[in-house]
Write an enzyme that holds these catalytic residues in place. Structure first.
Site, PDB file in Angstrom:
ATOM      1  N   LYS A 193       0.991  -1.244  -0.009  1.00 29.24           N
ATOM      2  CA  LYS A 193       0.045  -0.167  -0.101  1.00 29.24           C
ATOM      3  C   LYS A 193       0.922   1.403  -0.072  1.00 29.24           C
ATOM      4  O   LYS A 193       1.973   1.262   0.292  1.00 29.24           O
ATOM      5  CB  LYS A 193      -0.929   0.115   1.330  1.00 29.24           C
ATOM      6  CG  LYS A 193      -0.283  -0.009   2.719  1.00 29.24           C
ATOM      7  CD  LYS A 193      -1.135  -0.556   3.788  1.00 29.24           C
ATOM      8  CE  LYS A 193      -0.469  -0.412   4.962  1.00 29.24           C
ATOM      9  NZ  LYS A 193      -1.201  -0.712   6.091  1.00 29.24           N
ATOM     10  N   TYR A 221      14.467  30.073   9.753  1.00 30.95           N
ATOM     11  CA  TYR A 221      13.278  30.441  10.363  1.00 30.95           C
ATOM     12  C   TYR A 221      13.155  30.600  11.680  1.00 30.95           C
ATOM     13  O   TYR A 221      13.503  29.565  12.309  1.00 30.95           O
ATOM     14  CB  TYR A 221      11.985  29.934   9.803  1.00 30.95           C
ATOM     15  CG  TYR A 221      11.637  29.876   8.298  1.00 30.95           C
ATOM     16  CD1 TYR A 221      11.342  31.179   7.750  1.00 30.95           C
ATOM     17  CD2 TYR A 221      11.702  28.967   7.272  1.00 30.95           C
ATOM     18  CE1 TYR A 221      10.930  31.378   6.465  1.00 30.95           C
ATOM     19  CE2 TYR A 221      11.421  29.045   5.990  1.00 30.95           C
ATOM     20  CZ  TYR A 221      10.963  30.328   5.403  1.00 30.95           C
ATOM     21  OH  TYR A 221      10.647  30.435   4.328  1.00 30.95           O
TER      22      TYR A 221
HETATM   23  C1  LIG Z   1      -0.417  -1.819   6.895  1.00 27.40           C
HETATM   24  C2  LIG Z   1      -1.181  -3.098   7.264  1.00 27.40           C
HETATM   25  C3  LIG Z   1      -0.224  -4.178   7.412  1.00 27.40           C
HETATM   26  C4  LIG Z   1       1.172  -4.089   7.444  1.00 27.40           C
HETATM   27  O1  LIG Z   1       1.853  -3.708   8.650  1.00 27.40           O
HETATM   28  P1  LIG Z   1       3.323  -3.741   8.846  1.00 27.40           P
HETATM   29  O2  LIG Z   1       3.538  -3.366  10.247  1.00 27.40           O
HETATM   30  O3  LIG Z   1       3.854  -2.375   7.983  1.00 27.40           O
HETATM   31  O4  LIG Z   1       3.986  -5.037   8.524  1.00 27.40           O
HETATM   32  C5  LIG Z   1      -0.815  -5.541   7.737  1.00 27.40           C
HETATM   33  N1  LIG Z   1      -2.204  -5.660   7.871  1.00 27.40           N
HETATM   34  C6  LIG Z   1      -2.936  -4.571   7.793  1.00 27.40           C
HETATM   35  C7  LIG Z   1      -4.402  -4.795   8.118  1.00 27.40           C
HETATM   36  C8  LIG Z   1      -2.519  -3.235   7.572  1.00 27.40           C
HETATM   37  O5  LIG Z   1      -3.098  -2.028   7.580  1.00 27.40           O
END
Ligand SMILES: *Cc1c(COP(=O)(O)O)cnc(C)c1O
Length: 386
Positions: free
Chosen positions: A54, A279
């Site tokens: 993702k 800044y």
């Molecule tokens: C993002 C996500 C993962 C992956 O988790 P990591 O901690 O990056 O390994 C697995 N399951 C779900 C439901 C997620 O949202």
């Protein structure tokens, strides 16, 4: 340019791939990614290890990451959004496509059912309304449609609530039109091995899944794999650890670094005692100080909250960030370097062998996940290996 012998040569490879005067190079090591996938798969005692890709593979480029993982045998990919899934379908190599499943974690938005099906994506159904809509499409099309059922085992974010699972148990016909590919849930505290919520969620998941039709179970994210076999079940869903983030914070990180970020110096200057930098004038020099400005700022994902806790490296030498991080640049105190070191165009390390993604996150008061997914669109991206 003359380099002082006491300082390691700068990482000079990016210069060749920084066209148009690009001011930073993000290098993604696909061989390290593959090693990380294999390590997780070896540790995992269940049937299959998926990859969570993702958010553009946590910012590293799903277009490059997913095909490499498919080539070493990964057949299950998780995305968050339908659009990510549709894009991923086009990216995966043809030879693996027919046996590769893409799961959409965020579920089905009302009205998106046909797009999901026609895009050959498997939704993670998170509510009874989503179950009903998917089953209805299955009946209309005259086929059982694949889906994952997510149950909420104690995170209160996504998934069927226990009361909804009760309803499905009482009325299993509601799942007519659906082939349950897996029952899944997600851990809220997996990165804290001693957190009591882990055991509680495990118990809740065991109970809830027994009320649903028999199907493979998926529970462990990256950190979950390291909680041990009780947490493994059939299908693992690691994301962050694939990309080098430490799965158990505070323990030695078994994962290889996948990302390196080298930023270029765009200007250097000497300032005098009491001169202020950046800044808000939050930094004031206590004596003559040499400042280097790098062409990376918070618009590139180098978080403003990093402020003066952050550092960059030239060889083994840590150089403190001074003053506030700007949108497009940040300032380093390079007084510790020999006076002839660092000129405009030279590279310094922001993420690499001396400073991991997790180190950078710590300085910014966040987690490696946020550093990776914040990496901006202005870097020259270079994928090596694979
Ligand atoms: C993002 C996500 C993962 C992956 O988790 P990591 O901690 O990056 O390994 C697995 N399951 C779900 C439901 C997620 O949202």
């Amino acid at each position: 340019m003359v380099r002082t012998a006491s300082v390691q040569p700068l990482f000079d490879a990016p210069a060749a791939v920084a066209p148009g005067g690009a001011s930073a190079v993000l290098t993604v090591d696909l061989d390290a990614l593959v090693d990380n996938y294999r390590l997780l798969r070896d540790r995992f005692t269940g049937a299959a290890c998926a990859a969570v890709v993702k958010a553009d593979a946590y910012g590293l480029g799903a277009e490059r990451v997913a095909p490499v993982l498919a080539r070493v045998g990964c057949r299950h990919f998780f995305v968050a959004h339908l659009q990510e899934g549709l894009a991923l379908r086009k990216i995966l190599p043809d030879e693996a496509a027919h046996e590769t499943e893409i799961f959409v974690l965020n579920g089905l938005m009302p009205g998106a059912e046909a797009t999901c099906l026609d895009g050959r994506l498997t939704p993670v159904l998170n509510s009874l309304a989503q179950v009903d809509a998917w089953a209805a499409l299955g009946r209309r099309r005259g086929e059982a449609l694949p889906a994952v059922l997510q149950v909420d085992s104690g995170m209160a974010r996504l998934g069927l609530a226990p009361a909804e699972v009760d309803q499905l148990e009482r009325d299993p016909a509601r799942l007519g039109g659906i082939t349950v590919r897996a029952v899944m849930s997600h851990l809220a505290c997996a990165d804290e091995p001693d957190h009591p919520a882990n055991r509680a969620q495990l118990a809740a998941f065991e109970t809830l899944r027994r009320r649903l039709p028999p199907a493979p179970a998926s529970f462990a994210n990256s950190s979950g794999i390291f909680l041990g076999p009780d947490y493994h079940f059939d299908l693992a869903r690691p994301g962050a650890a694939l990309y080098g983030v430490a799965p158990v914070p505070g323990w030695p990180n078994p994962m290889r670094a996948v990302v390196r970020l080298d930023a270029r110096v765009i200007q250097t200057r000497w300032i005098a005692a009491n001169d202020a930098v950046g800044y808000g004038h939050t930094f004031r020099a206590s004596g003559p100080t040499r400042i280097a400005t790098l062409g990376v700022g918070y618009a590139d994902g180098w978080l403003r909250s990093t402020g003066s806790l952050g550092r960059a490296y030239v060889g083994d030498r840590a150089l403190p960030i001074v003053g506030r991080v700007s949108m497009d640049s940040l300032t380093l105190d390079i007084s510790a370097l020999p006076a002839d070191m660092l000129e405009p165009g030279d590279f310094v390390e922001l993420i690499g062998p001396h400073q991991s993604v997790d180190d950078a996150a710590k300085a910014a008061g966040t987690i490696g996940y946020e550093i990776l997914t914040s990496l901006g669109g202005r870097y020259v991206r270079r994928h090596i290996g694979g």
